[in-house]
Write a protein that holds these residues in place. Structure first.
Motif, PDB file in Angstrom:
ATOM      1  N   LYS A  37       0.858  -1.183   0.033  1.00 34.04           N
ATOM      2  CA  LYS A  37      -0.041   0.081  -0.022  1.00 34.04           C
ATOM      3  C   LYS A  37       0.660   1.332  -0.050  1.00 34.04           C
ATOM      4  O   LYS A  37       0.510   2.321  -0.121  1.00 34.04           O
ATOM      5  N   GLN A  74      -2.315   4.360 -10.673  1.00 35.35           N
ATOM      6  CA  GLN A  74      -2.972   3.857  -9.721  1.00 35.35           C
ATOM      7  C   GLN A  74      -3.445   4.852  -8.720  1.00 35.35           C
ATOM      8  O   GLN A  74      -4.525   4.821  -7.980  1.00 35.35           O
ATOM      9  N   ARG A  79      -6.500   3.533  -6.381  1.00 41.11           N
ATOM     10  CA  ARG A  79      -6.455   2.080  -6.280  1.00 41.11           C
ATOM     11  C   ARG A  79      -5.705   2.049  -4.494  1.00 41.11           C
ATOM     12  O   ARG A  79      -4.832   2.774  -4.387  1.00 41.11           O
ATOM     13  N   ASP A  80      -6.017   0.996  -4.032  1.00 41.47           N
ATOM     14  CA  ASP A  80      -5.626   0.823  -2.689  1.00 41.47           C
ATOM     15  C   ASP A  80      -4.289   0.267  -2.468  1.00 41.47           C
ATOM     16  O   ASP A  80      -3.722   0.302  -1.430  1.00 41.47           O
ATOM     17  N   TRP A  83       0.077  -2.600  -7.769  1.00 42.87           N
ATOM     18  CA  TRP A  83      -0.139  -3.702  -8.868  1.00 42.87           C
ATOM     19  C   TRP A  83       1.172  -3.205  -9.813  1.00 42.87           C
ATOM     20  O   TRP A  83       1.056  -2.118 -10.162  1.00 42.87           O
TER      21      TRP A  83
END
Length: 196
Positions: A37, A74, A79-80, A83
């Motif tokens: 994260k 992201q 996005r948490d 990726w």
């Protein structure tokens, strides 16, 4: 999305140095060590590596540009967790050059850390955060081509590192400074590469 807690920049270097063992380290190991994260931490560390002597690793500037582009996109999309494609996750970096780069970064990072504090935190949230994020996104598209102009890739990486450092330490003043420098990069690169 901005990081919720303030972090010391040197802690990020410590984590990376701890993970650097053997002859090489993969991008996946770096992500695992810094956290799935930790967008700002990852952007900071890859940008810092690209400004250090480790930038002598062939193609590193281009790899960093791709990684930062993906991470920043992201972040913009909210996005948490991180990726990255397998082809990047499997990419190996020689630990000797990486550790040399970390050692080189210790002094400037320690110096900068003394002046950082929580301030102007409203700049760490959207919609204000979109402008530097979008500028960095565009900048990463040009970074692979900057390798032909001496030091320009390192200048770009340093500005990206300032932005990430501002997020990590919740220093909106540093984010504002990075925004000003982002706007100035085209002029500086032009002067370095094509000025008389």
């Amino acid at each position: 999305m901005a990081e919720d807690q303030s972090h010391k920049l040197s802690d990020v270097l410590d984590k990376l140095e701890t993970a650097a063992h053997g002859d090489s380290i993969t991008v996946q190991e770096v992500v695992k060590e810094l956290g799935q994260k930790s967008f700002a931490s990852l952007i900071l560390i890859f940008a810092l590596v690209s400004t250090s002597p480790a930038s002598a690793i062939p193609g590193l500037t281009a790899i960093v540009a791709v990684i930062v582009f993906i991470l920043m996109l992201q972040m913009i999309l909210g996005r948490d967790s991180v990726w990255l494609p397998d082809v990047i996750m499997r990419r190996e970096l020689p630990t000797d050059k990486l550790c040399k780069g970390i050692g080189w970064l210790r002094k400037p990072v320690g110096f900068v850390e003394r002046f950082l504090k929580e301030r102007l935190t409203w700049l760490l949230h959207h919609p204000w955060l979109y402008l530097p994020q979008l500028l960095i996104l565009v900048l990463t598209l040009f970074m692979p081509f900057m390798e032909v102009i001496p030091t320009s890739g390192s200048i770009a990486s340093a500005v990206i590192a300032l932005f990430a450092a501002g997020l990590l330490t919740r220093d909106g003043g540093l984010v504002a400074l990075s925004l000003i420098l982002l706007l100035a990069i085209p002029v500086v690169v032009w002067q370095f590469g094509f000025g008389e």
